[in-house]
Every structure is written in C-alpha cells, then in structure tokens.
Design an enzyme around this catalytic site. Sequence first.
Site, PDB file in Angstrom:
ATOM      1  N   SER A  15      47.052  25.336  33.518  1.00  0.00           N
ATOM      2  CA  SER A  15      47.677  26.576  34.476  1.00  0.00           C
ATOM      3  C   SER A  15      46.669  26.607  35.549  1.00  0.00           C
ATOM      4  O   SER A  15      45.473  26.284  35.772  1.00  0.00           O
ATOM      5  CB  SER A  15      47.725  27.984  33.720  1.00  0.00           C
ATOM      6  OG  SER A  15      46.545  28.184  32.972  1.00  0.00           O
ATOM      7  N   GLU A  17      45.525  29.300  38.904  1.00  0.00           N
ATOM      8  CA  GLU A  17      45.429  30.658  39.398  1.00  0.00           C
ATOM      9  C   GLU A  17      45.386  30.915  40.870  1.00  0.00           C
ATOM     10  O   GLU A  17      44.664  30.097  41.514  1.00  0.00           O
ATOM     11  CB  GLU A  17      44.358  31.587  38.762  1.00  0.00           C
ATOM     12  CG  GLU A  17      44.079  32.768  39.279  1.00  0.00           C
ATOM     13  CD  GLU A  17      42.932  33.690  38.420  1.00  0.00           C
ATOM     14  OE1 GLU A  17      43.186  33.481  37.186  1.00  0.00           O
ATOM     15  OE2 GLU A  17      42.322  34.375  38.952  1.00  0.00           O
ATOM     16  N   ASP A 109      38.216  46.345  38.099  1.00  0.00           N
ATOM     17  CA  ASP A 109      37.074  46.985  38.447  1.00  0.00           C
ATOM     18  C   ASP A 109      37.246  48.097  39.371  1.00  0.00           C
ATOM     19  O   ASP A 109      38.126  48.069  40.381  1.00  0.00           O
ATOM     20  CB  ASP A 109      36.173  45.667  39.310  1.00  0.00           C
ATOM     21  CG  ASP A 109      35.927  44.729  38.173  1.00  0.00           C
ATOM     22  OD1 ASP A 109      35.433  45.022  37.020  1.00  0.00           O
ATOM     23  OD2 ASP A 109      36.049  43.483  38.207  1.00  0.00           O
ATOM     24  N   PHE A 217      30.418  34.578  43.316  1.00  0.00           N
ATOM     25  CA  PHE A 217      31.495  35.093  42.466  1.00  0.00           C
ATOM     26  C   PHE A 217      30.755  35.375  41.110  1.00  0.00           C
ATOM     27  O   PHE A 217      31.047  36.158  40.183  1.00  0.00           O
ATOM     28  CB  PHE A 217      32.616  33.866  42.168  1.00  0.00           C
ATOM     29  CG  PHE A 217      33.509  33.911  43.320  1.00  0.00           C
ATOM     30  CD1 PHE A 217      33.597  34.839  44.272  1.00  0.00           C
ATOM     31  CD2 PHE A 217      34.079  32.823  43.477  1.00  0.00           C
ATOM     32  CE1 PHE A 217      34.558  34.723  45.215  1.00  0.00           C
ATOM     33  CE2 PHE A 217      35.151  32.585  44.504  1.00  0.00           C
ATOM     34  CZ  PHE A 217      35.269  33.695  45.421  1.00  0.00           C
ATOM     35  N   HIS A 267      42.650  26.787  32.298  1.00  0.00           N
ATOM     36  CA  HIS A 267      43.318  27.498  33.286  1.00  0.00           C
ATOM     37  C   HIS A 267      42.336  27.286  34.602  1.00  0.00           C
ATOM     38  O   HIS A 267      41.009  27.638  34.455  1.00  0.00           O
ATOM     39  CB  HIS A 267      43.158  28.970  32.931  1.00  0.00           C
ATOM     40  CG  HIS A 267      43.747  30.014  34.002  1.00  0.00           C
ATOM     41  ND1 HIS A 267      44.931  29.989  34.268  1.00  0.00           N
ATOM     42  CD2 HIS A 267      43.158  30.824  34.666  1.00  0.00           C
ATOM     43  CE1 HIS A 267      45.313  31.048  35.045  1.00  0.00           C
ATOM     44  NE2 HIS A 267      44.172  31.433  35.587  1.00  0.00           N
TER      45      HIS A 267
HETATM   46  P1  FAD Z   1      38.786  45.841  28.993  1.00  0.00           P
HETATM   47  O1  FAD Z   1      39.286  44.818  27.989  1.00  0.00           O
HETATM   48  O2  FAD Z   1      39.144  47.094  29.033  1.00  0.00           O
HETATM   49  O3  FAD Z   1      37.201  45.794  28.871  1.00  0.00           O
HETATM   50  C1  FAD Z   1      36.305  46.522  29.552  1.00  0.00           C
HETATM   51  C2  FAD Z   1      35.007  46.883  29.029  1.00  0.00           C
HETATM   52  O4  FAD Z   1      35.287  47.953  28.111  1.00  0.00           O
HETATM   53  C3  FAD Z   1      34.196  45.823  28.266  1.00  0.00           C
HETATM   54  O5  FAD Z   1      32.893  46.098  28.512  1.00  0.00           O
HETATM   55  C4  FAD Z   1      34.774  46.142  26.786  1.00  0.00           C
HETATM   56  O6  FAD Z   1      33.676  45.502  25.893  1.00  0.00           O
HETATM   57  C5  FAD Z   1      34.823  47.654  26.968  1.00  0.00           C
HETATM   58  N1  FAD Z   1      35.712  47.837  25.857  1.00  0.00           N
HETATM   59  C6  FAD Z   1      36.822  47.562  25.623  1.00  0.00           C
HETATM   60  N2  FAD Z   1      37.554  48.438  24.430  1.00  0.00           N
HETATM   61  C7  FAD Z   1      36.659  49.222  24.273  1.00  0.00           C
HETATM   62  C8  FAD Z   1      36.724  50.545  23.423  1.00  0.00           C
HETATM   63  N3  FAD Z   1      37.403  50.659  22.246  1.00  0.00           N
HETATM   64  N4  FAD Z   1      35.615  51.112  23.389  1.00  0.00           N
HETATM   65  C9  FAD Z   1      34.501  50.815  24.165  1.00  0.00           C
HETATM   66  N5  FAD Z   1      34.275  49.782  25.200  1.00  0.00           N
HETATM   67  C10 FAD Z   1      35.362  49.076  24.917  1.00  0.00           C
HETATM   68  N6  FAD Z   1      40.546  41.777  38.312  1.00  0.00           N
HETATM   69  C11 FAD Z   1      41.296  42.104  39.393  1.00  0.00           C
HETATM   70  O7  FAD Z   1      40.999  43.373  39.929  1.00  0.00           O
HETATM   71  N7  FAD Z   1      42.320  41.691  39.478  1.00  0.00           N
HETATM   72  C12 FAD Z   1      42.857  40.451  38.938  1.00  0.00           C
HETATM   73  O8  FAD Z   1      44.009  39.846  39.220  1.00  0.00           O
HETATM   74  C13 FAD Z   1      41.962  39.962  37.660  1.00  0.00           C
HETATM   75  N8  FAD Z   1      42.355  38.941  37.082  1.00  0.00           N
HETATM   76  C14 FAD Z   1      41.346  38.516  36.121  1.00  0.00           C
HETATM   77  C15 FAD Z   1      41.786  37.289  35.411  1.00  0.00           C
HETATM   78  C16 FAD Z   1      40.997  36.939  34.360  1.00  0.00           C
HETATM   79  C17 FAD Z   1      41.441  35.599  33.420  1.00  0.00           C
HETATM   80  C18 FAD Z   1      39.576  37.722  33.909  1.00  0.00           C
HETATM   81  C19 FAD Z   1      38.795  37.257  32.840  1.00  0.00           C
HETATM   82  C20 FAD Z   1      39.435  38.651  34.930  1.00  0.00           C
HETATM   83  C21 FAD Z   1      40.227  39.298  36.004  1.00  0.00           C
HETATM   84  N9  FAD Z   1      39.810  40.330  36.833  1.00  0.00           N
HETATM   85  C22 FAD Z   1      40.878  40.527  37.581  1.00  0.00           C
HETATM   86  C23 FAD Z   1      38.821  41.054  36.433  1.00  0.00           C
HETATM   87  C24 FAD Z   1      38.812  42.343  35.256  1.00  0.00           C
HETATM   88  O9  FAD Z   1      39.703  43.289  35.861  1.00  0.00           O
HETATM   89  C25 FAD Z   1      37.272  42.874  35.028  1.00  0.00           C
HETATM   90  O10 FAD Z   1      36.572  41.787  34.437  1.00  0.00           O
HETATM   91  C26 FAD Z   1      37.300  44.188  34.489  1.00  0.00           C
HETATM   92  O11 FAD Z   1      35.928  44.636  34.409  1.00  0.00           O
HETATM   93  C27 FAD Z   1      37.451  43.991  32.861  1.00  0.00           C
HETATM   94  O12 FAD Z   1      38.636  43.788  32.600  1.00  0.00           O
HETATM   95  P2  FAD Z   1      39.313  43.744  31.045  1.00  0.00           P
HETATM   96  O13 FAD Z   1      40.717  43.543  31.118  1.00  0.00           O
HETATM   97  O14 FAD Z   1      38.307  42.672  30.547  1.00  0.00           O
HETATM   98  O15 FAD Z   1      38.969  45.304  30.500  1.00  0.00           O
END
Ligand code: FAD
Length: 293
Positions: A15, A17, A109, A217, A267
């Site tokens: 895939s 991106e 973020d 990055f 990916h």
């Molecule tokens: P989460 O899964 O919510 O985790 C965030 C933090 O909370 C982690 O430290 C985790 O350990 C902690 N956590 C989770 N569950 C709990 C709980 N129950 N209790 C306490 N702590 C917990 N960003 C963008 O803005 N736009 C994009 O399009 C984008 N695409 C991305 C694509 C990929 C493949 C990746 C890997 C990242 C992407 N990001 C994007 C970045 C992403 O938004 C950031 O990395 C963000 O900081 C974390 O997102 P997450 O969904 O992993 O968060």
Amino acid sequence: MTRIDELLAAGVTTSFEFFPPKTDAGDARLREALKELEPLEPSYVSVTYGAGGGTRERTHRLVVDILRETSMTPMAHLTAVSHTRDELAGLLARYRDAGVENILALRGDPPQADEGEGFWELPLAIELVELAKDVGGEQFSVGVAAHPEGHPLAESLADDRRNLAAKLEVADFAVTQFFFQAEDYLAMMEDLDRLGCTKPVVAGVMPVTNVRQIQRFAELSGAAFPRWLSDRLLEVEDDPEEVRRIGVDVATRMCQQLLEAGAPGLHFYTLNRSTATREIHANLDLPAPAATE
Ligand code: FAD
C-alpha cells in the site's frame, strides 16, 4: 473485495500513503505519482488527515476521487483531535455514504502553534475505532496506528504494547509508524504475540531520499534514525542520486527481511512521489495482489 482486513487475510498487501496537497503544483505532482503507482496494483492507498480545516476537506475529496476515478482502493485517515464526537460521526457517515470502506482511526497530535488550540472529546484512538464501527457497521474495515519503538507519550514501552493490544481487540488491523530496522517491528510483534494479539500489523516503510527531511520526521514521530544510516547518507548528502540509491537499497533489504519474517503487508510512505517506491517495489519479489471483485 476491498475491505483491508479481507485483503490481508487473502495474502501479503502493498500500500502507498499520500497527503492532500495544499497547492496546485502539489496537486499536479500527486496526480502524476498516483498515475505512476496505479500500474503496480497496490492493495490499497491511504490519504492522511491534517490539522487545518481546508486540508481536512481535501482529504475527503481525494479519498472519494481515488474511489471513483481510479482502480485503487482508498483508506481515509481520520484523527480525533479538534473534533467533537458528533463531527467525527458526521465525517464517518459521509465516508460510509460515499462507499468508502476503509478508515484509519487515529488520536492525532496537538496542533502546531499557528493552528489554534486542540481539544479531544475522544482522547484515545480506541474510542474513534468504536465510533467508526458504530457508524460504518459491516461496511468499514477499521485500522489503527502502531508504534514499533513505542509511542513517545506512553508511560513505558510495556504500557504502550498493552494499549496497542487492547486497541487491536476492537480494530481490524494496524499500520506502523515508519522505522529503519526490522528488529524494531519484530520485537513489537513478539510482544503482541505474548499478549495474545493476532491481528495483522502492516509494516510502514519510509524510503529515505532526503537525509535532513527524514531526520526531522524521525524526531517528530519518535522513530530512531540509526546512526549507521544517517552517517552513510550524510557522507553523500550533496549527491541526491547517491542518497536515493542508498535509501532504496536499505529499504529494499529491510522489506525483504520483513517479508521473510512473515509481515502481512508493506505500507510505503511515498511523500507524494513515486520513484523510490517504484524502485523498491521492483526490487522485491512480491506476490500478485489478491483479486478484487
Ligand atoms: P492512541 O492509540 O490513542 O495512543 C496515544 C497514546 O495514548 C499512546 O502513548 C498510548 O500508549 C496511550 N494510550 C492508549 N490507550 C491508553 C489507555 N487506555 N490508558 C492510557 N494511555 C493509553 N496523524 C495525523 O495527524 N494525521 C494522520 O493522517 C496520521 N496518520 C498516521 C498514520 C500512521 C500509520 C501512524 C503510525 C501515525 C499517524 N499519525 C497521523 C500520527 C498519530 O496521530 C500520532 O502518532 C498520535 O500521537 C498517536 O495516535 P494513535 O492513534 O496511535 O493514539
């Protein structure tokens, strides 16, 4: 068949991106990259979701354009930051009604200083996964982000692994942050295995074509840019062709290791350019993509 969980069950996926461009020139470059990458028959392509309002609308438009105007299957990234729960439900409903089947549910973020203050009504990605499942039902295959070296804000690596395993209990698959050493991905997969998680985790690959850009990055994402690689690239920094050649070579070897170790998919972070990704793709002995209906 265009749900990513089904594609992953049928065989190894590849895939690409992309991000939605902000200018006409950027748009033209992206359309060119899409045209050049389409013949590689990626299993799916994904479109990132930015912080600003205009960029956010562009993600939707690009995802729907890809669905309607190309042979490729799109996945829409969606972040919970600076949206109310109702807004997120509305955005998911628009994708559902447009016939989009794949969503990458992310926390997002905090916005940069010039983009206003951020807020979260859904502070964890897992809650957005649950909302997507509610809104999209069987139509949606929902993916999440995985961080092989641990998410920078996690209390500990062990905590992050447990959180990822819990998120993957509700999501269908994950895609990783980019990383530069196969061992980081393999260590995460072992941890997930120990936690009883068997959902597919697609490996994110960033072909290095510009040393300083990737260093930036990597700092932002928390991914380590290994010293041996940065030293090797900085030595030839003034020769962009040589940087690209080394970047492609290193990424090819990592992809081969990942495939041999059983990674369910690769990916590629294309940065809206096609050359390096096409070269790595050509170097790999990839199985034919699963047939789509
Ligand atoms: P989460 O899964 O919510 O985790 C965030 C933090 O909370 C982690 O430290 C985790 O350990 C902690 N956590 C989770 N569950 C709990 C709980 N129950 N209790 C306490 N702590 C917990 N960003 C963008 O803005 N736009 C994009 O399009 C984008 N695409 C991305 C694509 C990929 C493949 C990746 C890997 C990242 C992407 N990001 C994007 C970045 C992403 O938004 C950031 O990395 C963000 O900081 C974390 O997102 P997450 O969904 O992993 O968060």
